[in-house]
Motif scaffolding. Structure first.
Motif, PDB file in Angstrom:
ATOM      1  N   GLU A  13      15.562  -6.198  37.887  1.00 18.53           N
ATOM      2  CA  GLU A  13      16.469  -5.333  38.642  1.00 18.53           C
ATOM      3  C   GLU A  13      17.642  -6.137  39.199  1.00 18.53           C
ATOM      4  O   GLU A  13      18.783  -5.691  39.188  1.00 18.53           O
ATOM      5  CB  GLU A  13      15.715  -4.648  39.784  1.00 18.53           C
ATOM      6  CG  GLU A  13      14.797  -3.528  39.311  1.00 18.53           C
ATOM      7  CD  GLU A  13      13.780  -3.101  40.367  1.00 18.53           C
ATOM      8  OE1 GLU A  13      12.891  -2.296  40.034  1.00 18.53           O
ATOM      9  OE2 GLU A  13      13.858  -3.607  41.519  1.00 18.53           O
ATOM     10  N   ARG A  14      17.346  -7.311  39.647  1.00 13.20           N
ATOM     11  CA  ARG A  14      18.407  -8.155  40.207  1.00 13.20           C
ATOM     12  C   ARG A  14      19.399  -8.587  39.123  1.00 13.20           C
ATOM     13  O   ARG A  14      20.612  -8.631  39.354  1.00 13.20           O
ATOM     14  CB  ARG A  14      17.809  -9.375  40.906  1.00 13.20           C
ATOM     15  CG  ARG A  14      17.088  -8.995  42.192  1.00 13.20           C
ATOM     16  CD  ARG A  14      16.491 -10.181  42.924  1.00 13.20           C
ATOM     17  NE  ARG A  14      15.701  -9.692  44.048  1.00 13.20           N
ATOM     18  CZ  ARG A  14      14.933 -10.453  44.821  1.00 13.20           C
ATOM     19  NH1 ARG A  14      14.857 -11.767  44.598  1.00 13.20           N
ATOM     20  NH2 ARG A  14      14.262  -9.933  45.830  1.00 13.20           N
ATOM     21  N   GLU A  56      20.137  -6.932  36.486  1.00 11.10           N
ATOM     22  CA  GLU A  56      20.981  -5.762  36.217  1.00 11.10           C
ATOM     23  C   GLU A  56      22.019  -5.567  37.314  1.00 11.10           C
ATOM     24  O   GLU A  56      23.188  -5.274  37.048  1.00 11.10           O
ATOM     25  CB  GLU A  56      20.103  -4.500  36.120  1.00 11.10           C
ATOM     26  CG  GLU A  56      19.477  -4.312  34.768  1.00 11.10           C
ATOM     27  CD  GLU A  56      20.506  -4.292  33.645  1.00 11.10           C
ATOM     28  OE1 GLU A  56      21.447  -3.491  33.689  1.00 11.10           O
ATOM     29  OE2 GLU A  56      20.375  -5.137  32.718  1.00 11.10           O
ATOM     30  N   ALA A  57      21.583  -5.710  38.560  1.00 15.10           N
ATOM     31  CA  ALA A  57      22.495  -5.512  39.695  1.00 15.10           C
ATOM     32  C   ALA A  57      23.643  -6.513  39.633  1.00 15.10           C
ATOM     33  O   ALA A  57      24.816  -6.159  39.821  1.00 15.10           O
ATOM     34  CB  ALA A  57      21.730  -5.655  41.013  1.00 15.10           C
ATOM     35  N   SER A  85      25.958  -5.741  36.552  1.00 14.06           N
ATOM     36  CA  SER A  85      26.802  -4.565  36.786  1.00 14.06           C
ATOM     37  C   SER A  85      27.913  -4.880  37.784  1.00 14.06           C
ATOM     38  O   SER A  85      29.067  -4.496  37.584  1.00 14.06           O
ATOM     39  CB  SER A  85      25.958  -3.402  37.313  1.00 14.06           C
ATOM     40  OG  SER A  85      24.972  -3.087  36.376  1.00 14.06           O
ATOM     41  N   ALA A  86      27.573  -5.574  38.838  1.00 11.63           N
ATOM     42  CA  ALA A  86      28.581  -5.896  39.852  1.00 11.63           C
ATOM     43  C   ALA A  86      29.660  -6.806  39.273  1.00 11.63           C
ATOM     44  O   ALA A  86      30.855  -6.655  39.571  1.00 11.63           O
ATOM     45  CB  ALA A  86      27.906  -6.553  41.056  1.00 11.63           C
ATOM     46  N   ASP A  92      18.329 -10.845  47.277  1.00 12.86           N
ATOM     47  CA  ASP A  92      18.025  -9.452  46.912  1.00 12.86           C
ATOM     48  C   ASP A  92      19.287  -8.719  46.435  1.00 12.86           C
ATOM     49  O   ASP A  92      20.389  -9.279  46.482  1.00 12.86           O
ATOM     50  CB  ASP A  92      17.331  -8.718  48.066  1.00 12.86           C
ATOM     51  CG  ASP A  92      18.232  -8.586  49.281  1.00 12.86           C
ATOM     52  OD1 ASP A  92      19.457  -8.799  49.157  1.00 12.86           O
ATOM     53  OD2 ASP A  92      17.705  -8.275  50.364  1.00 12.86           O
ATOM     54  N   ASN A  93      19.104  -7.481  46.003  1.00  8.58           N
ATOM     55  CA  ASN A  93      20.224  -6.737  45.414  1.00  8.58           C
ATOM     56  C   ASN A  93      21.433  -6.661  46.341  1.00  8.58           C
ATOM     57  O   ASN A  93      22.573  -6.859  45.905  1.00  8.58           O
ATOM     58  CB  ASN A  93      19.779  -5.313  45.043  1.00  8.58           C
ATOM     59  CG  ASN A  93      18.902  -5.307  43.791  1.00  8.58           C
ATOM     60  OD1 ASN A  93      18.522  -6.378  43.305  1.00  8.58           O
ATOM     61  ND2 ASN A  93      18.583  -4.136  43.290  1.00  8.58           N
ATOM     62  N   LEU A 113      25.241  -8.085  45.564  1.00  7.88           N
ATOM     63  CA  LEU A 113      26.468  -7.287  45.608  1.00  7.88           C
ATOM     64  C   LEU A 113      27.480  -7.901  46.577  1.00  7.88           C
ATOM     65  O   LEU A 113      28.671  -8.033  46.265  1.00  7.88           O
ATOM     66  CB  LEU A 113      26.150  -5.842  46.018  1.00  7.88           C
ATOM     67  CG  LEU A 113      25.212  -5.074  45.073  1.00  7.88           C
ATOM     68  CD1 LEU A 113      25.145  -3.603  45.443  1.00  7.88           C
ATOM     69  CD2 LEU A 113      25.634  -5.226  43.612  1.00  7.88           C
TER      70      LEU A 113
END
Lengths: 401, 401
Positions: free
Chosen positions: B304-305, B307-308, B311-312, B380-381, B385
């Motif tokens: 998930e990280r 991907e985050a 994407s960012a 963390d996400n 970001l």
């Protein structure tokens, strides 16, 4: 088919004779006075378990994470406390935590020695130190040892045809294998010699805390505080292996800044850092205050075993085996005055169910084939007596044949 | 006053740029995408605590005692089980337990390389491997890396003016820093190349178990089982650092007998053995069966990280930053297509409260100054970001000035 060509260094190494010998220690019924293993029955398991539980309760995630190459601050500070008890004022910045003091010795050697450089060592000397120097392609020059430790005056008459050593390595207290402790007068002389001759002197002290009798001598780093410039030329190694537990693999080095920094840079490449988890356990064990009473117990038992072995040997061999009664440590070092070859004796003794280490393995040059090393800490009194009985039977058989 | 002269090796070493950079990671409020530290919040503390309790309950005294240089039998057998899962049939005699896989790499390098020998490495390559080769005085020759891992065909056109490498070192899965995974076709080609050219190929695989998507590739040692003679020319390193906890410092090497034995002889001199205590904990943790569900958790969060972050970055930089979306591991490797100098960007980003590793440090030769490495596992996400936001602000500032 061609196979892999090993490096020069790899081809230089061979397995330690002592390690090979220890395989026999596993045989059923074998009494081993060979290995230098602390008696596991004396480990303070409850204390180490409690320290470990504290780590899990208070700092589990940081103790399981990567750490600093020079060591965790809590342990380096705890080590300065231990050094203070041993007489030396040491700053945490000068303490390097290593994977046993064996690794500290390798790091110091690698930081100082180039291939072909000379190292001064004791005769006899700690075997694994000789292995390290050999692996690096360094040459050794030796000075003798007597009942007062390394004969420091021999440094004044090193062979003129060999280059000056860059490093002097010695075990200062209850040495392995000689059992000897370097006297204060020799320590003072050695520190002055180091400064005057610009030779780095590395004192290895795994056994000093195992003193059954008499008063401890101060480390060279403590004496160096009073000699101008001397702190640049002396270092100190010690370990938790003999006072706490070898399985944790925690040792330390006290070094001047230049050497400390070089060792840190090399260690970073070699293994990043020593287990943070085990460092945290060791720091908390020291903080628990249990070390002192644990050492009292260990010294009492080891002292009794040293006496038991010494008495049994005297009874069995009389004047034929000469040795000093140990005041501490783990080893009794002897010499057959009748010229008995210790290695030949070992082969017969092994058949009779006991082993020891023939002294010849500890010599960097011409060995004394009649020298013999006994460890008296892994086996209890009854085992020691039975071991000496078997040794005497082997000796008698050897003399008859 | 004269001071100690360090060895050539010590003078060759310098502290890793990444390690120096990590000091900034300690500053309050700093968002670090620099270090490759697993997220300690995900450590299976309860599982490791339980394994430790089992060690104290069942084998405290042997786990705290000295051990074998090649590693405890229980752990070597457990590692063969792990290797089986990864597709390779390995005998416990070919497994060497080390103090992190970093030490295994040093042991293999020391066993094969002499000063001046050549090592083939990836471009970019794992920094601490380059440090080891440099410390030994070895030279590197590099082959490029693309999205399919090391470009194995480049081995066919190594510079003719340089000696043949004695060793090829690569990180095969989700490589540090490139994030790339070597394809099966290239693996097969590489194994054949190793045998035909008699070059030892060392596969380092710390990250393979951290796969979020797709199917794993088999290790070279597994492929070598089917190629006559190949098992003599390939080795495999891995570690518990990324799948369990780095603080235990437990890694392993799978090596052919000749090399295994050389590494054992050298390790014996260097540190006697890796912590028996930590080995016992690792063996019991593996036996507990918790690893699989722990890895599921870790992979889910890390995935998930990844991907985050991806994407960012796409949102912030669009086409100006090119990268592959990670399928596993801990790193995202990118390149500014507009020629942005990553090191200059770092200095501005640091002021804005975020750090990363400029890609130039990973090059054994001419660096790509626009390359950049992000670790996405420690933060963390929300932190990722915010980190990218700060990075973009730094980028904008740099472009305006």
């Amino acid at each position: 088919m061609k196979t892999l060509t090993l490096s020069i260094a790899a081809n230089r190494t061979r397995s330690s004779d002592v390690r090979e010998l220890l395989k026999y220690a596993q045989l059923p019924g074998m009494i081993s006075l060979a290995g230098g293993l602390p008696d596991p029955a004396l480990f303070d398991v409850a204390g180490i378990d409690a320290a470990t539980a504290e780590v899990f309760a208070n700092e589990a995630r940081s103790a399981l994470q990567y750490g600093q190459t020079d060591g965790q601050v809590s342990l380096r500070e705890a080590v300065t406390g231990l050094m203070k008890q041993r007489g030396a004022n040491v700053a945490p910045e000068n303490v390097l935590i290593t994977s046993g003091s064996q690794q500290a010795l390798d790091l110091v050697a690698r930081s100082i020695l180039n291939e072909g450089d000379f190292v001064a060592v004791e005769r006899p000397s700690y075997l694994a130190a000789l292995q390290i120097f050999h692996l690096l392609g360094a040459e050794t020059v030796s000075i003798p040892v007597d009942g007062d430790g390394a004969v420091v005056d021999a440094l004044l008459s090193l062979p003129a045809d060999k280059p000056k050593p860059k490093l002097l390595y010695l075990v200062s207290n209850f040495a392995n294998p000689s059992g000897a402790t370097l006297t204060l007068a020799r320590r003072e002389k050695l520190v002055r010699w180091a400064v005057e001759n610009e030779v780095f002197v590395l004192e290895d002290d795994p056994y000093g805390a195992l003193r059954y009798r008499g008063s401890p001598e101060v480390p060279l780093v403590a004496l160096a505080e009073k000699v101008p410039g001397a702190l640049e030329w002396v270092g100190y190694l010690s370990s938790f292996s003999k006072i706490m537990a070898p399985g944790l693999r925690i040792g330390w080095a006290v070094l001047p800044a230049v050497l400390h920094d070089a060792c840190v840079r090399i260690k970073q490449a070699l293994d990043l850092h020593t287990s943070t988890f085990n460092q945290a356990i060791a720091a908390r064990y020291l903080a628990s205050g249990r070390l002192e009473s644990h050492l009292d117990t260990v010294c009492k038992v080891y002292g009794e075993r040293a006496e038991a072995l010494a008495s049994a040997l005297t009874e069995a061999f009389g004047d034929k085996l000469r040795f000093n009664r140990p005041d501490g440590g783990m080893f009794l070092w002897g010499r057959f005055e009748d010229g008995t070859n210790a290695r030949e004796l070992l082969y017969i003794a092994r058949e009779k169910g006991m082993i020891f280490v023939p002294g010849d393995v500890f010599y960097p040059d011409t060995p004394d084939t009649s020298a013999i090393r006994f460890s008296f800490v892994t086996v209890d009194n009854a085992g020691l007596l039975e071991g000496v009985k078997r040794l005497k039977a082997a000796y008698d058989e050897m003399k008859q044949s």
